[in-house]
Motif scaffolding. Structure first.
Motif, mmCIF file in Angstrom:
data_model
loop_
_atom_site.group_PDB
_atom_site.id
_atom_site.type_symbol
_atom_site.label_atom_id
_atom_site.label_comp_id
_atom_site.label_asym_id
_atom_site.label_seq_id
_atom_site.Cartn_x
_atom_site.Cartn_y
_atom_site.Cartn_z
ATOM 1 N N GLY A 108 7.577 -17.624 -7.045
ATOM 2 C CA GLY A 108 6.340 -17.694 -6.263
ATOM 3 C C GLY A 108 6.151 -18.566 -4.962
ATOM 4 N N PRO A 109 7.318 -18.385 -4.280
ATOM 5 C CA PRO A 109 7.173 -19.404 -3.028
ATOM 6 C C PRO A 109 6.262 -19.116 -2.071
ATOM 7 C CG PRO A 109 9.064 -17.819 -2.656
ATOM 8 C CD PRO A 109 8.471 -17.529 -4.087
ATOM 9 N N ALA A 110 5.414 -18.176 -2.029
ATOM 10 C CA ALA A 110 4.466 -17.745 -1.095
ATOM 11 C C ALA A 110 3.177 -18.567 -1.489
ATOM 12 C CB ALA A 110 3.898 -16.328 -1.013
ATOM 13 N N LEU A 111 2.499 -18.985 -0.421
ATOM 14 C CA LEU A 111 1.156 -19.744 -0.491
ATOM 15 C C LEU A 111 0.215 -19.066 -1.458
ATOM 16 C CD1 LEU A 111 0.338 -21.376 2.686
ATOM 17 C CD2 LEU A 111 1.042 -22.628 0.968
ATOM 18 N N ILE A 112 -0.417 -19.730 -2.688
ATOM 19 C CA ILE A 112 -1.275 -18.889 -3.481
ATOM 20 C C ILE A 112 -2.712 -18.862 -2.777
ATOM 21 C CG2 ILE A 112 -2.623 -18.888 -5.577
ATOM 22 C CD1 ILE A 112 -0.405 -20.769 -6.891
ATOM 23 N N LEU A 129 -6.130 -12.088 -3.271
ATOM 24 C CA LEU A 129 -4.554 -11.892 -3.863
ATOM 25 C C LEU A 129 -3.689 -11.764 -2.617
ATOM 26 C CD1 LEU A 129 -5.880 -9.373 -6.695
ATOM 27 C CD2 LEU A 129 -4.600 -11.619 -6.997
ATOM 28 N N GLY A 130 -2.434 -12.166 -2.847
ATOM 29 C CA GLY A 130 -1.116 -12.012 -2.097
ATOM 30 C C GLY A 130 -0.178 -11.847 -2.856
ATOM 31 N N HIS A 131 1.085 -11.245 -2.434
ATOM 32 C CA HIS A 131 2.206 -11.310 -3.080
ATOM 33 C C HIS A 131 2.721 -12.711 -3.172
ATOM 34 C CE1 HIS A 131 6.271 -10.106 -4.460
ATOM 35 N NE2 HIS A 131 5.639 -8.726 -4.596
ATOM 36 N N LYS A 132 3.491 -12.735 -4.571
ATOM 37 C CA LYS A 132 3.646 -14.317 -4.966
ATOM 38 C C LYS A 132 5.042 -14.716 -4.014
ATOM 39 C CE LYS A 132 6.352 -12.792 -9.011
ATOM 40 N NZ LYS A 132 7.463 -13.425 -8.703
ATOM 41 N N VAL A 137 3.841 -9.031 2.771
ATOM 42 C CA VAL A 137 3.710 -7.578 2.083
ATOM 43 C C VAL A 137 2.225 -7.442 1.964
ATOM 44 C CG1 VAL A 137 3.882 -6.632 -0.154
ATOM 45 C CG2 VAL A 137 5.547 -8.265 0.580
ATOM 46 N N ARG A 138 1.969 -6.654 3.277
ATOM 47 C CA ARG A 138 0.475 -6.048 3.452
ATOM 48 C C ARG A 138 -0.095 -5.410 2.236
ATOM 49 N NH1 ARG A 138 1.374 -3.726 9.013
ATOM 50 N NH2 ARG A 138 2.120 -5.642 10.128
ATOM 51 N N SER A 139 0.624 -4.633 1.562
ATOM 52 C CA SER A 139 0.182 -3.779 0.453
ATOM 53 C C SER A 139 -0.436 -4.584 -0.693
ATOM 54 C CB SER A 139 1.364 -2.739 -0.264
ATOM 55 O OG SER A 139 2.334 -3.811 -0.725
ATOM 56 N N HIS A 140 -0.056 -5.954 -0.786
ATOM 57 C CA HIS A 140 -0.765 -6.592 -1.782
ATOM 58 C C HIS A 140 -1.790 -7.601 -1.227
ATOM 59 C CE1 HIS A 140 2.753 -5.024 -3.489
ATOM 60 N NE2 HIS A 140 2.456 -5.727 -4.739
ATOM 61 N N PHE A 141 -2.379 -7.211 0.068
ATOM 62 C CA PHE A 141 -3.593 -8.223 0.375
ATOM 63 C C PHE A 141 -4.652 -7.585 -0.297
ATOM 64 C CE2 PHE A 141 -1.607 -8.931 4.881
ATOM 65 C CZ PHE A 141 -0.544 -9.810 4.626
ATOM 66 N N ALA A 177 8.052 -4.090 2.920
ATOM 67 C CA ALA A 177 7.957 -3.449 1.557
ATOM 68 C C ALA A 177 8.598 -4.339 0.557
ATOM 69 C CB ALA A 177 8.839 -2.189 1.659
ATOM 70 N N VAL A 178 7.938 -4.080 -0.738
ATOM 71 C CA VAL A 178 8.164 -4.766 -1.930
ATOM 72 C C VAL A 178 9.830 -4.875 -2.102
ATOM 73 C CG1 VAL A 178 8.093 -5.247 -4.354
ATOM 74 C CG2 VAL A 178 5.989 -4.762 -3.100
ATOM 75 N N ALA A 179 10.503 -3.719 -1.617
ATOM 76 C CA ALA A 179 11.807 -3.624 -1.830
ATOM 77 C C ALA A 179 12.702 -4.641 -0.986
ATOM 78 C CB ALA A 179 12.486 -2.123 -1.818
ATOM 79 N N ASP A 180 11.903 -4.891 0.082
ATOM 80 C CA ASP A 180 12.871 -5.700 1.323
ATOM 81 C C ASP A 180 12.604 -7.028 1.051
ATOM 82 O OD1 ASP A 180 13.718 -3.207 2.001
ATOM 83 O OD2 ASP A 180 12.070 -2.681 3.515
ATOM 84 N N ILE A 181 11.738 -7.341 0.142
ATOM 85 C CA ILE A 181 11.484 -8.974 0.009
ATOM 86 C C ILE A 181 12.893 -9.716 -0.010
ATOM 87 C CG2 ILE A 181 10.375 -10.766 -1.445
ATOM 88 C CD1 ILE A 181 8.140 -8.878 -2.134
ATOM 89 N N ILE A 182 13.109 -10.730 0.516
ATOM 90 C CA ILE A 182 14.018 -11.707 0.358
ATOM 91 C C ILE A 182 13.485 -13.041 -0.540
ATOM 92 C CG2 ILE A 182 15.399 -13.389 1.371
ATOM 93 C CD1 ILE A 182 15.212 -11.912 3.890
ATOM 94 N N GLY A 183 12.138 -13.293 -0.532
ATOM 95 C CA GLY A 183 11.600 -14.178 -1.554
ATOM 96 C C GLY A 183 12.132 -15.815 -1.489
ATOM 97 N N GLU A 184 12.543 -16.203 -0.317
ATOM 98 C CA GLU A 184 13.165 -17.513 -0.349
ATOM 99 C C GLU A 184 12.157 -18.388 0.494
ATOM 100 O OE1 GLU A 184 16.857 -17.350 1.648
ATOM 101 O OE2 GLU A 184 17.673 -16.303 0.163
ATOM 102 N N ASP A 185 11.336 -18.006 1.571
ATOM 103 C CA ASP A 185 10.658 -19.019 2.385
ATOM 104 C C ASP A 185 9.068 -18.640 2.116
ATOM 105 O OD1 ASP A 185 10.259 -16.502 3.871
ATOM 106 O OD2 ASP A 185 10.869 -17.278 5.777
#
Length: 188
Positions: A108-112, A129-132, A137-141, A177-185
């Motif tokens: 969950g590197p994104a800001l909560i 809510l936002g993607h963790k 990821v706009r679909s999760h706003f 897209a969720v499938a394109d998340i790198i999830g590092e920063d």
């Protein structure tokens, strides 16, 4: 110090006459706690900061159990009673609550996303809510409304943690897209 625990669970199976598959489950775990600083100014709010870490871990455990699967989105919020300050909510939410929530989720590197306000008993708050893993990821706003009919009392705080499995139903406004998340920063 905790007067009451609460849990809200909702699952969206239909949107705009279309099936949502799999259904999107969103939960809010809540705690009603005494505000040790209600009605007076205190320079040192470290007790609330520490409590934010403890309650973050407990609310994450409760929310994950109710979610019944891995969380994709998260958000937090607090309502201080009429004798409290917004800074009391901030002390719970910001300095230390995020680390135990992320530990419970495994990532969950994104800001909560967060919200805070002062209000009377029964006051509602929209928990953003936002993607963790990736803020873009706009679909999760999204947001989910939370409230307890008898909280917060004048000298209490209602603390909320929201988790969701999925974003908004039937998203179609683009973005990462969720499938394109790198999830590092926390951004992409």
């Amino acid at each position: 110090m905790i007067r009451k625990w609460g849990l809200l669970v909702e699952e969206t199976a239909m949107e705009a006459g279309r099936a949502v598959s799999p259904p999107i489950r969103r939960v809010v775990a809540m705690a009603v706690l005494a505000n040790p600083h209600a009605g007076r100014y205190a320079e040192d709010l470290s007790d609330l900061m520490e409590l934010g870490a403890t309650l973050g871990a407990e609310l994450a455990t409760r929310a994950l159990a109710a979610l019944g699967g891995p969380a994709q989105s998260f958000g937090k919020a607090a309502i201080v009673g009429e004798d409290g300050e917004l800074e009391h909510a901030a002390a719970l939410l910001h300095p230390k609550m995020g680390a135990p929530v992320r530990a419970a989720l495994g990532k969950g590197p994104a800001l909560i996303p967060s919200a805070k306000k002062r209000g009377p008993m029964g006051c509602a708050i929209d928990v953003p809510l936002g993607h963790k893993d990736a803020a873009f990821v706009r679909s999760h706003f999204d947001a989910i409304e939370a409230r307890m009919t008898d909280a917060p009392r004048r000298d209490e705080i209602l603390l909320c943690l929201a988790l969701a499995y999925g974003g908004r139903p039937l998203p179609r406004i683009g973005g990462l897209a969720v499938a394109d998340i790198i999830g590092e920063d926390g951004l992409r």
